[in-house]
Design an enzyme around this catalytic site. Sequence first.
Site, PDB file in Angstrom:
ATOM      1  N   GLY A  40      -4.111  14.555   1.618  1.00  0.00           N
ATOM      2  CA  GLY A  40      -4.668  14.236   2.689  1.00  0.00           C
ATOM      3  C   GLY A  40      -5.904  15.137   3.076  1.00  0.00           C
ATOM      4  O   GLY A  40      -6.478  14.865   3.941  1.00  0.00           O
ATOM      5  N   SER A  77       5.272  11.328   7.250  1.00  0.00           N
ATOM      6  CA  SER A  77       5.240  11.435   5.679  1.00  0.00           C
ATOM      7  C   SER A  77       6.539  11.707   5.243  1.00  0.00           C
ATOM      8  O   SER A  77       7.406  12.427   5.724  1.00  0.00           O
ATOM      9  CB  SER A  77       4.069  12.595   5.749  1.00  0.00           C
ATOM     10  N   ALA A  78       6.855  11.057   3.979  1.00  0.00           N
ATOM     11  CA  ALA A  78       7.899  11.451   3.344  1.00  0.00           C
ATOM     12  C   ALA A  78       9.144  11.224   3.965  1.00  0.00           C
ATOM     13  O   ALA A  78      10.277  11.787   3.937  1.00  0.00           O
ATOM     14  CB  ALA A  78       7.815  12.883   2.775  1.00  0.00           C
ATOM     15  N   LYS A 131       8.493   5.511   3.643  1.00  0.00           N
ATOM     16  CA  LYS A 131       7.478   4.007   3.932  1.00  0.00           C
ATOM     17  C   LYS A 131       7.195   3.453   2.416  1.00  0.00           C
ATOM     18  O   LYS A 131       7.395   2.161   2.351  1.00  0.00           O
ATOM     19  CB  LYS A 131       6.073   4.549   4.233  1.00  0.00           C
ATOM     20  N   THR A 132       7.052   4.189   1.273  1.00  0.00           N
ATOM     21  CA  THR A 132       6.692   3.372   0.131  1.00  0.00           C
ATOM     22  C   THR A 132       7.820   2.881  -0.377  1.00  0.00           C
ATOM     23  O   THR A 132       8.002   1.721  -0.808  1.00  0.00           O
ATOM     24  CB  THR A 132       6.546   4.370  -0.870  1.00  0.00           C
ATOM     25  N   ASP A 171       1.175   2.808   3.729  1.00  0.00           N
ATOM     26  CA  ASP A 171       0.925   3.953   4.243  1.00  0.00           C
ATOM     27  C   ASP A 171      -0.043   3.650   5.654  1.00  0.00           C
ATOM     28  O   ASP A 171       0.327   4.641   6.541  1.00  0.00           O
ATOM     29  CB  ASP A 171       0.227   4.915   3.420  1.00  0.00           C
ATOM     30  N   ASN A 174       6.820  17.999  -2.747  1.00  0.00           N
ATOM     31  CA  ASN A 174       5.519  17.045  -2.424  1.00  0.00           C
ATOM     32  C   ASN A 174       4.782  16.792  -3.376  1.00  0.00           C
ATOM     33  O   ASN A 174       3.708  16.117  -3.244  1.00  0.00           O
ATOM     34  CB  ASN A 174       4.869  17.553  -1.212  1.00  0.00           C
ATOM     35  N   ARG A 212      13.248   9.974  11.150  1.00  0.00           N
ATOM     36  CA  ARG A 212      14.342  10.673  10.423  1.00  0.00           C
ATOM     37  C   ARG A 212      14.988  11.678  11.327  1.00  0.00           C
ATOM     38  O   ARG A 212      14.761  13.041  11.753  1.00  0.00           O
ATOM     39  CB  ARG A 212      13.743  11.786   9.469  1.00  0.00           C
ATOM     40  N   GLY A 215      17.679  -0.247  -0.830  1.00  0.00           N
ATOM     41  CA  GLY A 215      17.633  -1.709  -0.774  1.00  0.00           C
ATOM     42  C   GLY A 215      18.653  -2.194   0.533  1.00  0.00           C
ATOM     43  O   GLY A 215      18.298  -3.621   0.745  1.00  0.00           O
TER      44      GLY A 215
END
Length: 593
Positions: A207, A256-257, A260-261, A283, A373, A406, A500
């Site tokens: 980034g 971030s982290a 999302k992916t 993202d 990361n 989170r 899942g």
Amino acid sequence: MTAEKHLNASPNPLVKAWVEEMSSLCEPASVYWCDGSEEESVRLTELAVRTGALEPLNQAKLPGCYFHRSHEDDVARTEHLTFICTPQKEDVGPTNNWMEPSEAYAKLREIFKGSMAGRTLYVVPFVMGPAGSPFSKVGVQVTDSVYVVLNMRIMTRMGNIAWQTLGESNDFTRCLHGLADLDVNRRYICHFPQDNTIWSVGSGYGGNALLGKKCLALRIASYLGKHEGWLAEHMLILGLEDPAGNVTYVAAAFPSACGKTNLAMLIPPESQSRYRVWTVGDDIAWMRVGEDGRLWAVNPEAGFFGVAPGTSYKSNPNAMRTIQKNSIYTNVAKKPDGTVWWEGMDEEPPAEALDWRGKTWTPASPSKAAHPNARFTAPAAQCPSISREWQNPRGVPISAIVFGSRRSRLAPLVYESKNWQHGTFIGSSMASETTAAAQGPTGVTRRDPMAMLPFCGYHVGDYFQNWLTVGKRLQHAPKIFHVNWFRRDQNGDFLWPGFGENIRVLRWIVERTKGAAGAVDSTIGYLPAPGAIDLSGLNLPSSAAAQLLAVDREGWLQEVAEIEEFYGKIGDRLPAALRQELNDLKDRLKSHE
Ligand code: SAT
Ligand code: MN
């Protein structure tokens, strides 16, 4: 690769003049204009291998894949070195670092001056957004890092397409990037929204350096969105297909982290296999009010820059399949057979490997093999779950917006806002525990409004107002939800299995947008009615189900106090409507004694 040969690559005189100016500042030995072709990619990859920027991985097992090790203190975004540069300090608000533009230009010019001596300056033209889309924006990045060029090639639509899109226009983001000496004391990521310009120096990482991503597609784009009446958000976009074949689109913001992916590529467990998730983006979402009064979204990116550790055939099979070819791995561990490994890959740890620093590692080593990361860069088109609509210039219509944080405590598994304004309040006041995606301590709870804390390119109060203003123009506003997969029990164990199984929560969300599925009113919003989320076959103890949806009144009153403190910092640019929502929440909590 002489300057002469390529100087005519852009037909746009404004681009040429700007590149000449940057080049005379940085004094490279040569200037190379990227065309985005396959042949060029092969040539630049070979060059990167020759110069050590990339190492080839095992080409039989991972064809077209390469490995990059970044500088040891250049492994994550550096938020304290990231600045928004506007004439008035008030305009960046309390959540951004500020520098006066002429001071910032002068300071960075000193560092850039002559910094590319003996090196090549690459001109990287790129489009953010699908070709021919009214959403799309053109950027031109100049950089002395071939690693950055090859990443930009995956993450954006890079090359001649940008010149075609731009034509003679001046409407492009001017992105100057240089590694300089990678000295953290001379590292600055500066944004000049008024000039549509980004200058980044001293970092080659993610980034900080791939300027189309967070710098353009979020910080600059959020500012443009404010002026042009749209939203640039830190959100994945997915389509949930039901057993009848109807696809409903959801945009979801997580810091971030925070998965999302994984959510964007979710594969339902066997018991939920009549549902399917299609990936539009993982993202960033650019969202506009359509003529039909709905909210339409595109993914401005063309690739995934995902967190490797924790990614496995169990947690995210689609990501694993995406990254088997044509991908760049950064700061993972390298096995003797030229393949890669990281913690949470769910495979036997190698008996011996080279860790992300390049040192010998064994399972007995006290440190991690991959940096927490560590990342993969992979083309979106390779993803098995990629949506048929992912490059639709019109975008996809969004029915639900999800804010996810989170949090080990407090925030329930899922709840629904009462309306757009209340949903904006929920997004504006969300908090999350920090991760390794940014330098600094991890696990610290901080306010991260709309997961945009590090990415909002202007005053956060004005940003909230833009949300409210866009909402007023929506005749068919998406419903807004909040989720938290990370709540823990008194022993510190996660209450929800996640991954899942999150399909069950997505199903409830989508059914709510259609007026189906039960909900009960609570002080914080609508919670799923008992039995409304399909928990069949999960073996979730009923106490866990109850805990996941519990609203702890004392905890929420404490939360209200913390939101009040955060809102206090925003000052008089905080929209009155959000202050009202906070007061209403407080009243509801107090009257439920
Ligand atoms: O380094 S990036 O900003 O690109 C990834 C992230 O932190 O989300
Ligand atoms: Mn991100």
